[in-house]
Design an enzyme around this catalytic site. Structure first.
Site, mmCIF file in Angstrom:
data_model
loop_
_atom_site.group_PDB
_atom_site.id
_atom_site.type_symbol
_atom_site.label_atom_id
_atom_site.label_comp_id
_atom_site.label_asym_id
_atom_site.label_seq_id
_atom_site.Cartn_x
_atom_site.Cartn_y
_atom_site.Cartn_z
ATOM 1 N N ARG A 129 1.805 -1.262 -6.428
ATOM 2 C CA ARG A 129 2.605 -0.195 -5.787
ATOM 3 C C ARG A 129 4.084 -0.332 -6.133
ATOM 4 N NH1 ARG A 129 2.006 0.943 0.541
ATOM 5 N NH2 ARG A 129 2.544 -1.251 0.778
ATOM 6 N N ARG A 173 -1.652 -9.401 5.401
ATOM 7 C CA ARG A 173 -1.540 -8.083 6.034
ATOM 8 C C ARG A 173 -2.917 -7.457 6.256
ATOM 9 N NH1 ARG A 173 1.922 -5.330 1.953
ATOM 10 N NH2 ARG A 173 1.635 -3.491 3.216
HETATM 11 P P1 ADP Z 1 1.642 -0.339 4.659
HETATM 12 O O1 ADP Z 1 2.069 1.068 4.332
HETATM 13 O O2 ADP Z 1 1.390 -1.126 3.437
HETATM 14 O O3 ADP Z 1 0.534 -0.381 5.647
HETATM 15 P P2 ADP Z 1 3.984 -0.457 6.307
HETATM 16 O O4 ADP Z 1 5.125 -0.009 5.511
HETATM 17 O O5 ADP Z 1 3.361 0.536 7.226
HETATM 18 O O6 ADP Z 1 2.891 -1.054 5.334
HETATM 19 O O7 ADP Z 1 4.379 -1.722 7.168
HETATM 20 C C1 ADP Z 1 5.079 -2.811 6.615
HETATM 21 C C2 ADP Z 1 5.344 -3.847 7.693
HETATM 22 O O8 ADP Z 1 6.174 -3.263 8.715
HETATM 23 C C3 ADP Z 1 4.127 -4.351 8.432
HETATM 24 O O9 ADP Z 1 3.493 -5.419 7.741
HETATM 25 C C4 ADP Z 1 4.757 -4.819 9.754
HETATM 26 O O10 ADP Z 1 5.441 -6.057 9.600
HETATM 27 C C5 ADP Z 1 5.812 -3.747 9.996
HETATM 28 N N1 ADP Z 1 5.264 -2.619 10.797
HETATM 29 C C6 ADP Z 1 5.122 -1.330 10.393
HETATM 30 N N2 ADP Z 1 4.586 -0.582 11.377
HETATM 31 C C7 ADP Z 1 4.375 -1.414 12.424
HETATM 32 C C8 ADP Z 1 3.815 -1.244 13.725
HETATM 33 N N3 ADP Z 1 3.361 -0.054 14.145
HETATM 34 N N4 ADP Z 1 3.756 -2.330 14.542
HETATM 35 C C9 ADP Z 1 4.225 -3.526 14.135
HETATM 36 N N5 ADP Z 1 4.721 -3.756 12.923
HETATM 37 C C10 ADP Z 1 4.814 -2.720 12.059
HETATM 38 P P1 ADP Z 2 -0.438 2.970 2.671
HETATM 39 O O1 ADP Z 2 0.720 3.829 3.125
HETATM 40 O O2 ADP Z 2 -1.717 3.313 3.403
HETATM 41 O O3 ADP Z 2 -0.141 1.516 2.699
HETATM 42 P P2 ADP Z 2 0.161 4.040 0.007
HETATM 43 O O4 ADP Z 2 0.136 5.516 0.189
HETATM 44 O O5 ADP Z 2 1.479 3.390 -0.110
HETATM 45 O O6 ADP Z 2 -0.745 3.340 1.158
HETATM 46 O O7 ADP Z 2 -0.726 3.717 -1.278
HETATM 47 C C1 ADP Z 2 -0.869 2.392 -1.755
HETATM 48 C C2 ADP Z 2 -0.853 2.414 -3.287
HETATM 49 O O8 ADP Z 2 -2.047 3.030 -3.774
HETATM 50 C C3 ADP Z 2 0.304 3.194 -3.898
HETATM 51 O O9 ADP Z 2 0.716 2.536 -5.065
HETATM 52 C C4 ADP Z 2 -0.314 4.568 -4.215
HETATM 53 O O10 ADP Z 2 0.326 5.181 -5.348
HETATM 54 C C5 ADP Z 2 -1.757 4.210 -4.547
HETATM 55 N N1 ADP Z 2 -2.726 5.228 -4.090
HETATM 56 C C6 ADP Z 2 -2.682 5.978 -2.955
HETATM 57 N N2 ADP Z 2 -3.763 6.781 -2.843
HETATM 58 C C7 ADP Z 2 -4.532 6.523 -3.941
HETATM 59 C C8 ADP Z 2 -5.791 7.035 -4.408
HETATM 60 N N3 ADP Z 2 -6.482 7.953 -3.714
HETATM 61 N N4 ADP Z 2 -6.273 6.538 -5.557
HETATM 62 C C9 ADP Z 2 -5.580 5.589 -6.263
HETATM 63 N N5 ADP Z 2 -4.401 5.062 -5.878
HETATM 64 C C10 ADP Z 2 -3.872 5.524 -4.730
#
Ligand code: ADP
Ligand code: ADP
Length: 218
Positions: A129, A173
């Site tokens: 990503r 995570r």
């Molecule tokens: P992803 O999109 O990969 O799931 P996020 O950007 O949503 O990751 O979250 C990154 C980090 O921010 C999490 O690992 C956590 O440390 C913190 N975080 C985000 N949303 C929450 C939440 N609702 N409660 C607690 N921690 C959060």
């Molecule tokens: P989240 O917010 O749930 O953590 P993201 O939207 O950031 O997930 O997506 C995680 C990674 O996977 C990003 O690099 C994104 O470009 C890629 N990605 C998202 N949806 C798809 C899909 N349907 N197929 C392949 N790759 C994807």
């Protein structure tokens, strides 16, 4: 009545990617708790300072800090018609707090799409990503590459790899997700709000399935 949609799914499922697209179609602001924490870290606020250690370790930021932050964000005028929530709630106390605050705003959670993806796919998605510095737009080096490497298609800002997208932190995570966030699937299922969507499909197909399901419910 305002409309609130909660996107559920493990890290890497595609919540941010889909929220970016469907927030425009539904004309609802995309509220990402992770983006707000990262913005606070970048601006070196007190909240950013408090959240940093947890985020670096791939742990959840404590509920009280997270709930207060989201309450403040959802109280702003741009959320008067509702919001598309990405990354919040992530624990049962957060889900209960959300129900309470939305009742105060004369609304409720209207639908909860659950983007389902198997664990082995998540690691490849997260470690490939690339995220934009300015607004958190996301790309993938293989599955969704930007037009110009290292540059955001939407706002031209620099793309970077998040520290917590390193393989060691990613594993933690995913573990934290199974322990603390999985119970919400049951919570929203019992409330009759859960809509399961197959997140292993191409991005456009996931969007089409989400919009079809949401149009029937909101
Ligand atoms: P992803 O999109 O990969 O799931 P996020 O950007 O949503 O990751 O979250 C990154 C980090 O921010 C999490 O690992 C956590 O440390 C913190 N975080 C985000 N949303 C929450 C939440 N609702 N409660 C607690 N921690 C959060
Ligand atoms: P989240 O917010 O749930 O953590 P993201 O939207 O950031 O997930 O997506 C995680 C990674 O996977 C990003 O690099 C994104 O470009 C890629 N990605 C998202 N949806 C798809 C899909 N349907 N197929 C392949 N790759 C994807």
């Amino acid at each position: 009545m305002p409309t609130y949609v909660v996107l559920l799914g493990p890290p890497g499922a595609g919540k941010g990617t889909q929220a970016q697209i469907i927030s425009k179609t539904m004309d609802l602001p995309h509220i990402s708790s992770g983006d707000i924490f990262r913005e606070n870290m970048k601006n070196q606020t007190e909240l950013g300072r408090q959240a940093k250690g947890y985020m670096d370790r791939g742990e959840l930021v404590p509920d009280d800090l997270t709930i207060a932050m989201i309450r403040e964000r959802l109280s702003r005028p741009d959320c008067a018609r509702g919001a598309l929530l990405d990354g919040f709630p992530r624990t049962p106390p957060q889900a209960q707090a959300l129900d309470g605050m939305l009742a105060e705003f004369n609304g409720r959670v209207n639908a909860v799409p659950y983007i389902k993806v198997s664990e082995n796919v998540l690691i490849e998605r997260l470690t490939g990503r690339w995220t934009c510095r300015a607004q958190g737009h996301v790309f993938h080096e293989k599955f969704n590459p930007p037009e110009k490497p290292g540059v955001c298609d939407y706002d031209g800002s620099e793309l970077y790899q998040r520290d917590d997208d390193k393989a060691e932190t990613v594993a933690n995570r995913i573990k934290v997700y199974f322990a603390q966030t999985m119970p919400l699937i049951d919570y929203y299922q019992k409330a009759g709000l859960l809509i399961e969507v197959d997140g292993a499909q191409p991005i456009e197909k996931v969007t089409a399935d989400l919009l079809e399901a949401l149009q029937a419910r909101t």
